[in-house]
Scaffold this motif. Structure first.
Motif, mmCIF file in Angstrom:
data_model
loop_
_atom_site.group_PDB
_atom_site.id
_atom_site.type_symbol
_atom_site.label_atom_id
_atom_site.label_comp_id
_atom_site.label_asym_id
_atom_site.label_seq_id
_atom_site.Cartn_x
_atom_site.Cartn_y
_atom_site.Cartn_z
ATOM 1 N N GLY A 353 -6.610 -67.489 -33.802
ATOM 2 C CA GLY A 353 -5.720 -66.516 -33.168
ATOM 3 C C GLY A 353 -4.836 -65.745 -34.123
ATOM 4 N N ILE A 354 -5.320 -65.480 -35.339
ATOM 5 C CA ILE A 354 -4.544 -64.750 -36.340
ATOM 6 C C ILE A 354 -5.244 -63.426 -36.651
ATOM 7 N N GLY A 355 -4.486 -62.325 -36.611
ATOM 8 C CA GLY A 355 -5.007 -61.019 -36.985
ATOM 9 C C GLY A 355 -4.202 -60.439 -38.135
ATOM 10 N N LEU A 356 -4.850 -59.605 -38.958
ATOM 11 C CA LEU A 356 -4.179 -58.992 -40.108
ATOM 12 C C LEU A 356 -4.409 -57.494 -40.123
ATOM 13 N N VAL A 357 -3.317 -56.725 -40.072
ATOM 14 C CA VAL A 357 -3.370 -55.279 -40.307
ATOM 15 C C VAL A 357 -3.085 -55.085 -41.791
ATOM 16 N N PRO A 358 -4.109 -54.721 -42.597
ATOM 17 C CA PRO A 358 -3.956 -54.738 -44.052
ATOM 18 C C PRO A 358 -3.140 -53.574 -44.587
ATOM 19 N N GLU A 359 -2.787 -53.692 -45.868
ATOM 20 C CA GLU A 359 -1.946 -52.700 -46.532
ATOM 21 C C GLU A 359 -2.627 -51.337 -46.596
ATOM 22 N N SER A 360 -3.928 -51.319 -46.876
ATOM 23 C CA SER A 360 -4.676 -50.066 -46.977
ATOM 24 C C SER A 360 -5.645 -49.963 -45.811
ATOM 25 N N ARG A 361 -5.255 -49.210 -44.789
ATOM 26 C CA ARG A 361 -6.094 -49.145 -43.589
ATOM 27 C C ARG A 361 -7.447 -48.502 -43.870
ATOM 28 N N LYS A 362 -7.481 -47.507 -44.781
ATOM 29 C CA LYS A 362 -8.746 -46.804 -45.031
ATOM 30 C C LYS A 362 -9.719 -47.652 -45.845
ATOM 31 N N ASP A 363 -9.204 -48.409 -46.813
ATOM 32 C CA ASP A 363 -10.078 -49.216 -47.660
ATOM 33 C C ASP A 363 -10.416 -50.562 -47.034
ATOM 34 N N GLN A 364 -9.485 -51.152 -46.276
ATOM 35 C CA GLN A 364 -9.655 -52.522 -45.819
ATOM 36 C C GLN A 364 -9.626 -52.697 -44.305
ATOM 37 N N GLY A 365 -9.191 -51.669 -43.564
ATOM 38 C CA GLY A 365 -8.980 -51.883 -42.136
ATOM 39 C C GLY A 365 -9.877 -51.104 -41.207
ATOM 40 N N LEU A 366 -10.528 -50.047 -41.692
ATOM 41 C CA LEU A 366 -11.267 -49.155 -40.798
ATOM 42 C C LEU A 366 -12.690 -48.905 -41.279
ATOM 43 N N PHE A 367 -13.559 -48.623 -40.321
ATOM 44 C CA PHE A 367 -14.888 -48.102 -40.604
ATOM 45 C C PHE A 367 -14.807 -46.604 -40.283
ATOM 46 N N LEU A 368 -14.512 -45.816 -41.310
ATOM 47 C CA LEU A 368 -14.085 -44.436 -41.095
ATOM 48 C C LEU A 368 -15.122 -43.579 -40.382
ATOM 49 N N ASN A 369 -16.388 -43.843 -40.599
ATOM 50 C CA ASN A 369 -17.422 -43.001 -39.998
ATOM 51 C C ASN A 369 -17.941 -43.541 -38.668
ATOM 52 N N LEU A 370 -17.295 -44.599 -38.163
ATOM 53 C CA LEU A 370 -17.618 -45.087 -36.826
ATOM 54 C C LEU A 370 -16.588 -44.557 -35.834
ATOM 55 N N SER A 371 -16.898 -44.697 -34.559
ATOM 56 C CA SER A 371 -16.036 -44.156 -33.505
ATOM 57 C C SER A 371 -14.801 -45.018 -33.290
ATOM 58 N N VAL A 372 -13.867 -44.489 -32.534
ATOM 59 C CA VAL A 372 -12.657 -45.232 -32.176
ATOM 60 C C VAL A 372 -13.020 -46.505 -31.418
ATOM 61 N N GLY A 422 -2.902 -40.422 -39.620
ATOM 62 C CA GLY A 422 -2.604 -41.750 -40.164
ATOM 63 C C GLY A 422 -1.992 -42.692 -39.141
ATOM 64 N N GLY A 423 -1.062 -42.173 -38.330
ATOM 65 C CA GLY A 423 -0.421 -43.011 -37.325
ATOM 66 C C GLY A 423 -1.393 -43.508 -36.276
ATOM 67 N N ASN A 424 -2.300 -42.645 -35.844
ATOM 68 C CA ASN A 424 -3.286 -43.040 -34.838
ATOM 69 C C ASN A 424 -4.337 -43.975 -35.417
ATOM 70 N N GLN A 425 -4.683 -43.784 -36.699
ATOM 71 C CA GLN A 425 -5.581 -44.738 -37.350
ATOM 72 C C GLN A 425 -4.952 -46.131 -37.387
ATOM 73 N N GLN A 426 -3.648 -46.177 -37.679
ATOM 74 C CA GLN A 426 -2.973 -47.467 -37.741
ATOM 75 C C GLN A 426 -2.956 -48.137 -36.374
ATOM 76 N N LYS A 427 -2.777 -47.356 -35.323
ATOM 77 C CA LYS A 427 -2.800 -47.911 -33.968
ATOM 78 C C LYS A 427 -4.177 -48.470 -33.625
ATOM 79 N N VAL A 428 -5.227 -47.831 -34.136
ATOM 80 C CA VAL A 428 -6.591 -48.329 -33.901
ATOM 81 C C VAL A 428 -6.761 -49.707 -34.539
ATOM 82 N N VAL A 429 -6.238 -49.884 -35.763
ATOM 83 C CA VAL A 429 -6.331 -51.191 -36.427
ATOM 84 C C VAL A 429 -5.558 -52.244 -35.629
ATOM 85 N N ILE A 430 -4.361 -51.885 -35.167
ATOM 86 C CA ILE A 430 -3.569 -52.824 -34.354
ATOM 87 C C ILE A 430 -4.327 -53.176 -33.083
ATOM 88 N N ALA A 431 -4.934 -52.175 -32.440
ATOM 89 C CA ALA A 431 -5.689 -52.417 -31.207
ATOM 90 C C ALA A 431 -6.830 -53.397 -31.441
#
Length: 520
Positions: A353-372, A422-431
């Motif tokens: 039950g542990i989640g991590l929103v990383p320091e660099s969302r683009k390098d470590q948190g998101l699959f940029l070319n995939l959908s929301v 950037g703000g909406n990308q961060q919300k996607v990682v949190i979601a």
């Protein structure tokens, strides 16, 4: 269009309306897929000035700069440079004419040397045999580096450089093209205070050499320290331009978001109850790794927001990675709900039950070319898979729920996440991490590179999650942020926790006192 001649007479100081600007953008409009992102924007910059461009993420700053640097062509409007109307065919043409951009994510080739990176894109010198003359490359690169006061060795591989040193290489590369306009996008986002001071000294030297600098930043202290003028954009429209001495932070924030500063930074009431009457949801006992973290013990309770402060290199990110299983601990124990937890990988952390929103969302948190929707439910796709087939209706419904709950601004759940602010990308990682129904959420610099309005929305999300019983461990380098929403503040120095401060006792001065190691 041929390369413009370099002669352009400058007779007065920046800010004098009788002098023609070095570059002028007039009535600039731009649309993507029929959606306007810039509407009749005007922007001027003069030789030897720092002109800050401000606005929330999604306000149109990046699009305007990409038009200036030749990445995009405007739908409407005109661009004047050195007194002539121009239209760039591509970024190389703009660069050859003296307009260079340094992106927030540095665009260097780590496998090449400093010298090779500096001259990349230009015609390489050759010897009498028609081969690349490496000595000439080193000599030319050294001359450019010396011009900006750097003693970097042109033969050093870029992969060995710090972020601050890589930034110097980017600036040197721009100057190798005789840059007259240098666009800097969030240049201090990954720098320490000492590195920022050095960068600002370099900017002052560049101003004296007549280089015009467009500076994009969300940090008010930097803006008022280094700017000559500022321009504010909101929702793709020009709001104001003025000398920096004629405005203040409150006024700029109001212009950026259309609301008073007090509304944005209203202190959230504590969501937590009396934590010590409960069992900690997460407990660390004498946890260490092989490198930075040393004998860290802490407790985190349900509904509590604990801020982690400290200087760069204090071990904050490394601590979060240990808890999440991304780095291995060498000593100590981790307990979840009083039970010893074995966390050797992120999969183990997720199961606990542990989640991590990383320091660099683009390098470590998101699959940029995939959908929301793919990004949000990436950690829970098995739940929506039956007979090896994904149930897209269920995925769409769940995604829409998170979009509405977190206020993520998207055209549809199928939109690629790379096109979000950037703000909406961060919300996607949190979601994504909320989708696993976590007990503990680790946030590493949750508002880095996020505008003022989006920061406020993320603060509200964090506080609402805590009210619903989620335990939050938040790492941040912004002390006002730590003080605004934390119930307790842990201060790290050289891998150890030096202080555990209730918010009511914490001040910026006290935090820095512990963070700098004044208390042994």
């Amino acid at each position: 269009m041929n390369t413009l001649q370099k002669e352009y007479s400058i007779t007065n100081e920046p800010g004098n309306n009788q002098k023609a600007p070095l570059l002028s953008m007039q009535g600039i409009s731009m649309s993507f897929s029929g959606i306007p992102v810039l509407k009749d924007v005007t922007f001027d910059i003069y030789k030897g000035e720092v002109h800050t461009l401000m606005g929330e993420n999604g306000a149109g700053k990046s699009t305007l700069m990409k038009i200036m640097s030749g990445v995009y062509k405007q739908s409407e409007g005109r661009l004047f440079y050195r007194g002539q109307q121009v239209q760039w065919d591509d970024p190389l043409q703009a660069r050859l004419n003296g307009i260079s951009i340094i992106h927030q994510e540095l665009q260097l080739s780590p496998n090449l040397s400093v010298g090779e990176n500096i001259l990349l894109g230009s015609k390489l010198p050759k010897n009498k045999f028609g081969m690349v003359d490496w000595k000439q490359i080193e000599l030319r690169a050294k001359q450019v580096l010396e011009k900006i006061g750097s003693d970097l060795d042109p033969r050093t591989p870029v992969s060995r450089l710090s972020i601050a040193q890589q930034q110097i290489v980017e600036i040197a590369r721009a100057l190798s093209f005789q840059a007259e306009i240098l666009i800097m996008d969030e240049p201090t986002a990954s720098l320490t205070d000492k590195e920022i001071d050095k960068l600002f000294l370099l900017i002052e030297d560049l101003k004296k050499q007549g280089v015009a600098i467009v500076y994009i930043s969300h940090r008010m202290d930097e803006i008022f320290r280094i700017s000559d003028r500022c321009t504010v954009l909101r929702d793709g429209q020009w709001i104001s331009s003025c000398p920096i001495t004629e405005t203040n932070p409150e006024n700029l924030v109001k212009q950026m978001v259309g609301r008073e500063m007090g509304e944005l930074f209203a202190k959230q009431s504590s969501a937590a109850i009396v934590f010590k009457q409960k069992e900690p949801i997460l407990e660390l006992c004498d946890v260490s790794d092989q490198h930075v973290v040393k004998n860290v013990s802490l407790q985190l309770y349900p509904g509590e927001i604990v801020g982690v402060a400290g200087l760069v290199g204090a071990g904050r990110t490394e601590l979060a990675r240990i808890i999440f299983g991304a780095s291995q601990k060498t000593t100590g124990e981790i307990f979840i709900n009083g039970q010893k937890a074995v966390i050797r990988s992120p999969i183990d952390a997720i199961h606990n039950g542990i989640g991590l929103v990383p320091e660099s969302r683009k390098d470590q948190g998101l699959f940029l070319n995939l959908s929301v929707k793919e990004n949000i439910l990436m950690a829970e796709l098995r739940k929506y898979c039956k007979a090896s087939v994904l149930e897209w209706k269920g995925i769409q419904k769940a995604t829409q729920m998170y979009i509405e709950e977190l206020g993520i601004k998207v055209s549809s759940p199928d939109q690629k996440v790379v096109h979000l602010s950037g703000g909406n990308q961060q919300k996607v990682v949190i979601a994504r991490w909320l989708s696993i129904q976590p007990k503990v959420l680790l946030l590493d610099e949750p508002t880095r590179g996020v505008d003022v309005g989006a920061k406020t929305e993320i603060y509200k999300i964090i506080c609402d999650l805590a009210k619903n019983g989620l335990a939050v461990l938040m790492i941040s380098s912004e002390l006002p942020e730590i003080l605004a929403i934390s119930d307790r503040i842990l201060v790290m120095h050289e891998g150890r926790i030096k202080a555990n401060l209730p918010r009511i006792e914490a001040t910026q001065e006290k935090i820095m006192y512990y963070a700098t190691g004044e208390v042994q």
